[in-house]
Design a protein around this motif. Structure first.
Motif, PDB file in Angstrom:
ATOM      1  N   UNK A  80       0.864  -1.177   0.000  1.00 63.46           N
ATOM      2  CA  UNK A  80       0.000   0.000   0.000  1.00 63.46           C
ATOM      3  C   UNK A  80       0.901   1.227   0.000  1.00 63.46           C
ATOM      4  N   UNK A  81       0.820   1.998  -1.099  1.00 65.27           N
ATOM      5  CA  UNK A  81       1.710   3.151  -1.294  1.00 65.27           C
ATOM      6  C   UNK A  81       0.890   4.391  -1.632  1.00 65.27           C
ATOM      7  N   UNK A  82      -0.106   4.686  -0.818  1.00 69.17           N
ATOM      8  CA  UNK A  82      -0.969   5.841  -1.079  1.00 69.17           C
ATOM      9  C   UNK A  82      -0.505   7.037  -0.261  1.00 69.17           C
ATOM     10  N   UNK A  83      -0.972   8.222  -0.642  1.00 71.58           N
ATOM     11  CA  UNK A  83      -0.564   9.442   0.035  1.00 71.58           C
ATOM     12  C   UNK A  83      -1.189   9.601   1.409  1.00 71.58           C
ATOM     13  N   UNK A  84      -0.445  10.253   2.297  1.00 70.90           N
ATOM     14  CA  UNK A  84      -0.955  10.593   3.630  1.00 70.90           C
ATOM     15  C   UNK A  84      -0.660  12.070   3.882  1.00 70.90           C
ATOM     16  N   UNK A 116       1.734  -4.985   3.007  1.00 68.73           N
ATOM     17  CA  UNK A 116       2.882  -4.174   3.399  1.00 68.73           C
ATOM     18  C   UNK A 116       2.502  -2.704   3.348  1.00 68.73           C
ATOM     19  N   UNK A 117       2.660  -2.030   4.471  1.00 67.07           N
ATOM     20  CA  UNK A 117       2.383  -0.598   4.515  1.00 67.07           C
ATOM     21  C   UNK A 117       3.675   0.145   4.212  1.00 67.07           C
ATOM     22  N   UNK A 118       3.723   0.769   3.018  1.00 66.68           N
ATOM     23  CA  UNK A 118       4.898   1.531   2.633  1.00 66.68           C
ATOM     24  C   UNK A 118       4.635   3.028   2.740  1.00 66.68           C
ATOM     25  N   UNK A 119       3.383   3.422   2.952  1.00 67.66           N
ATOM     26  CA  UNK A 119       3.050   4.825   3.164  1.00 67.66           C
ATOM     27  C   UNK A 119       3.625   5.278   4.504  1.00 67.66           C
ATOM     28  N   UNK A 120       3.950   6.562   4.600  1.00 63.72           N
ATOM     29  CA  UNK A 120       4.445   7.119   5.853  1.00 63.72           C
ATOM     30  C   UNK A 120       3.264   7.376   6.772  1.00 63.72           C
ATOM     31  N   UNK A 121       3.247   6.678   7.911  1.00 55.82           N
ATOM     32  CA  UNK A 121       2.066   6.691   8.785  1.00 55.82           C
ATOM     33  C   UNK A 121       2.481   6.802  10.246  1.00 55.82           C
ATOM     34  N   UNK A 122       1.576   7.283  11.104  1.00 56.37           N
ATOM     35  CA  UNK A 122       1.896   7.387  12.530  1.00 56.37           C
ATOM     36  C   UNK A 122       2.094   6.019  13.178  1.00 56.37           C
ATOM     37  N   UNK A 149       5.335  -3.375   8.144  1.00 51.88           N
ATOM     38  CA  UNK A 149       5.730  -1.997   7.829  1.00 51.88           C
ATOM     39  C   UNK A 149       7.096  -2.031   7.149  1.00 51.88           C
ATOM     40  N   UNK A 150       7.169  -1.442   5.962  1.00 53.17           N
ATOM     41  CA  UNK A 150       8.413  -1.392   5.190  1.00 53.17           C
ATOM     42  C   UNK A 150       8.584   0.034   4.651  1.00 53.17           C
ATOM     43  N   UNK A 151       8.970   0.961   5.528  1.00 59.28           N
ATOM     44  CA  UNK A 151       9.063   2.359   5.100  1.00 59.28           C
ATOM     45  C   UNK A 151      10.126   2.565   4.026  1.00 59.28           C
ATOM     46  N   UNK A 152       9.877   3.551   3.154  1.00 56.34           N
ATOM     47  CA  UNK A 152      10.841   3.871   2.102  1.00 56.34           C
ATOM     48  C   UNK A 152      11.706   5.049   2.546  1.00 56.34           C
ATOM     49  N   UNK A 153      12.916   5.102   1.992  1.00 56.82           N
ATOM     50  CA  UNK A 153      13.852   6.187   2.305  1.00 56.82           C
ATOM     51  C   UNK A 153      14.445   6.736   1.006  1.00 56.82           C
ATOM     52  N   UNK A 154      13.564   6.998   0.042  1.00 54.32           N
ATOM     53  CA  UNK A 154      14.009   7.446  -1.270  1.00 54.32           C
ATOM     54  C   UNK A 154      14.127   8.958  -1.328  1.00 54.32           C
ATOM     55  N   UNK A 219       9.249   0.192  13.378  1.00 54.62           N
ATOM     56  CA  UNK A 219       9.485   0.506  11.972  1.00 54.62           C
ATOM     57  C   UNK A 219       8.810   1.820  11.604  1.00 54.62           C
ATOM     58  N   UNK A 220       7.605   2.022  12.090  1.00 56.37           N
ATOM     59  CA  UNK A 220       6.891   3.271  11.805  1.00 56.37           C
ATOM     60  C   UNK A 220       7.608   4.468  12.425  1.00 56.37           C
ATOM     61  N   UNK A 221       8.139   4.280  13.621  1.00 57.01           N
ATOM     62  CA  UNK A 221       8.865   5.357  14.289  1.00 57.01           C
ATOM     63  C   UNK A 221      10.193   5.648  13.595  1.00 57.01           C
ATOM     64  N   UNK A 222      10.853   4.627  13.073  1.00 64.16           N
ATOM     65  CA  UNK A 222      12.129   4.816  12.373  1.00 64.16           C
ATOM     66  C   UNK A 222      11.968   5.786  11.218  1.00 64.16           C
ATOM     67  N   UNK A 223      10.903   5.630  10.449  1.00 61.43           N
ATOM     68  CA  UNK A 223      10.679   6.504   9.301  1.00 61.43           C
ATOM     69  C   UNK A 223      10.537   7.958   9.737  1.00 61.43           C
ATOM     70  N   UNK A 224       9.684   8.226  10.709  1.00 67.97           N
ATOM     71  CA  UNK A 224       9.477   9.594  11.180  1.00 67.97           C
ATOM     72  C   UNK A 224      10.741  10.162  11.815  1.00 67.97           C
ATOM     73  N   UNK A 225      11.405   9.352  12.632  1.00 60.36           N
ATOM     74  CA  UNK A 225      12.590   9.844  13.339  1.00 60.36           C
ATOM     75  C   UNK A 225      13.724  10.163  12.356  1.00 60.36           C
TER      76      UNK A 225
END
Length: 479
Positions: A80-84, A116-122, A149-154, A219-225
């Motif tokens: 799932x790669x939708x906008x937030x 797999x949630x790839x969107x940036x989420x809380x 959760x598989x956050x992207x870092x592109x 994993x979700x916190x890693x993306x935001x941090x």
């Protein structure tokens, strides 16, 4: 494996191309029929260097649809790669994620599938998505469907390089089966045993990414941090740059000096007009908002946001220092995208600069080598005129703002171009110009003595706005 990717934005398109290139059968899904039609024709709805070439190499392993029933039931893994996008209060808008999760759940087929949630989420969104699946999937059974959760870092503009040769791969799940399947899916990436594309070669010395397996919430916190820390580094560099201007120091020399310390690093220490794009502003606001929900203040992040906003005001202040009143002045804006090699206009500093110039009564002529068509659609509320080239934008201008460090601008014949200006004032908000312009006054951010590069001023009689031809500047103003 068979893979479905919901959403065809920057993250979704990069994910589809990457996994299809590795040999998986991938179906990209979007509810926007026009975007899907473009992709079927081999056209891209976004600008990303090299992405079209990589997709072309995928052949019949890559397909596109608007139909959930065609993409989801047979998929082993569903991304799932939708906008937030941010809400007014700073919290992310999760409506699109909820709708996608519901539609995915309704079409799951009963076999073991990984969502797999790839969107940036809380933090906590993965558990929420798991509940949505539980409530909407037919014949739901525990452990049948796994959420990871598989956050992207592109980085936009270098997305292919970042996807093929990442620093790390973060996989968060509360069930080992879901993470195990993703490890299998990403095996070519982890082992780096794929043949590197000719147009994105493997960097010398690169071996393999670090695999970081965590819980869903970590994993979700890693993306935001991660994004918040990078935003903090940029704001810190900008705050130091302001002091450098006052004490006759040079931010370029300071940044090189402190960045040579391995504990600090050189990346994201560039002073300029502030960060923009879809991530930093949204993610810092979301993290601050999450803290508020738990009664936890985050003053360091609040300060980073405040410094970033002040940088955008600094751009106009530098103009006013030289031109004083901007009413009736002609200002050229070079660069509209928030960074080079993308057409992304989200939270672009150029937008705020044009808006403020409109308020102050200046006439704006703008140019961007890639983003102008998108700006026509998204910046209709701004008042500016398009220029056919950077050189054309400068003709008759009282000042020029270099807002995006495109190669077209850094390689421009500045000595020749500024001679066509009414007043040769260059505000380089990205510190992109590496040498003096003898025939102009050059202002940069945090650079020592840049505004006194030359005392030579070109007479305003050399050029007037009336010399700007209709071939050089588009006839319609954007309002």
């Amino acid at each position: 494996m068979k893979v479905a990717v919901v959403g065809t934005g920057y993250v979704g398109l990069g994910t589809t191309a990457l996994l299809a290139y590795f040999g998986h059968q991938v179906m990209g899904l979007d509810i926007d029929q026009d975007k899907v039609d473009m992709l079927v024709r081999g056209e891209l709805p976004i600008y990303e260097p090299g992405l079209g070439e990589l997709m072309a190499e995928c052949g019949d392993r890559l397909h596109w649809t608007t139909d959930y029933s065609a993409a989801i039931p047979d998929a082993d893994v569903i991304f799932i790669c939708v906008g937030t996008p941010p809400l007014p209060g700073g919290q992310p808008d999760l409506r699109y994620l909820a709708a996608a999760a519901q539609d995915v759940a309704r079409h799951l087929n009963g076999k073991m599938q990984v969502v797999v949630n790839k969107s940036t989420v809380p933090v906590g969104t993965g558990d929420w998505v798991a509940r949505i699946i539980e409530e909407n999937a037919p014949d739901y059974k525990q452990h049948q469907y796994n959420v990871v959760s598989n956050p992207e870092f592109l980085r936009e503009g270098t997305a292919l390089f970042d996807s093929l040769y990442p620093d790390r791969l973060v996989l968060g799940g509360n069930d080992g089966a879901g993470v195990a399947r993703l490890l299998e899916l990403y095996a070519p990436l982890i082992e780096q045993d794929f043949q590197a594309p000719a147009h994105v070669p493997r960097p010398q010395g690169y071996t393999r990414p670090e695999v970081v397996a965590t819980s869903l919430s970590s994993a979700e916190m890693i993306k935001y941090a991660a994004n918040s820390f990078l935003a903090l580094k940029i704001s810190f560099a900008n705050e130091i740059a302001g002091l450098c201007e006052r004490v006759d120091a040079d931010i370029e020399e300071v940044a090189r000096g402190i960045g040579s310390d391995a504990r600090i690093g050189r990346q994201f220490l560039s002073a300029g007009a502030g960060w923009g794009g879809s991530c930093f502003g949204k993610d810092t606001s979301a993290l601050i908002s999450t803290g508020e929900e738990y009664g936890y203040d985050m003053p360091i992040l609040r300060a980073a946001v405040a410094v970033n906003q002040s940088q955008r005001q600094l751009v106009i202040a530098k103009l006013q220092k030289h031109l004083h009143r901007l009413q009736g002045k002609r200002v050229a804006v070079l660069g509209m995208a928030f960074k080079p090699n993308t057409d992304d206009l989200r939270d672009a500093p150029a937008h705020d600069a044009i808006a403020r110039l409109n308020e102050l009564g200046a006439t704006v002529v703008a140019h961007d080598p890639v983003a102008m068509p998108r700006a026509r659609r998204e910046w209709g509320h701004l008042n500016y005129t398009e220029a056919s080239s950077a050189a054309a934008a400068l003709i008759g201008a009282d000042a020029v703002l270099l807002m995006t460090e495109w190669k077209d601008y850094t390689e421009l014949d500045w000595n020749g171009a500024v001679r066509t200006m009414r007043q040769p004032l260059v505000i380089d908000t990205r510190n992109a110009l590496r040498c003096a312009i003898p025939t102009a006054t050059l202002e940069q951010i945090g650079r020592r003595g840049q505004s006194q590069v030359s005392q030579h001023q070109i007479s305003s009689s050399q050029v007037s706005p009336s010399q700007v031809s209709s071939e050089q500047v588009a006839p319609q103003a954007k309002k």
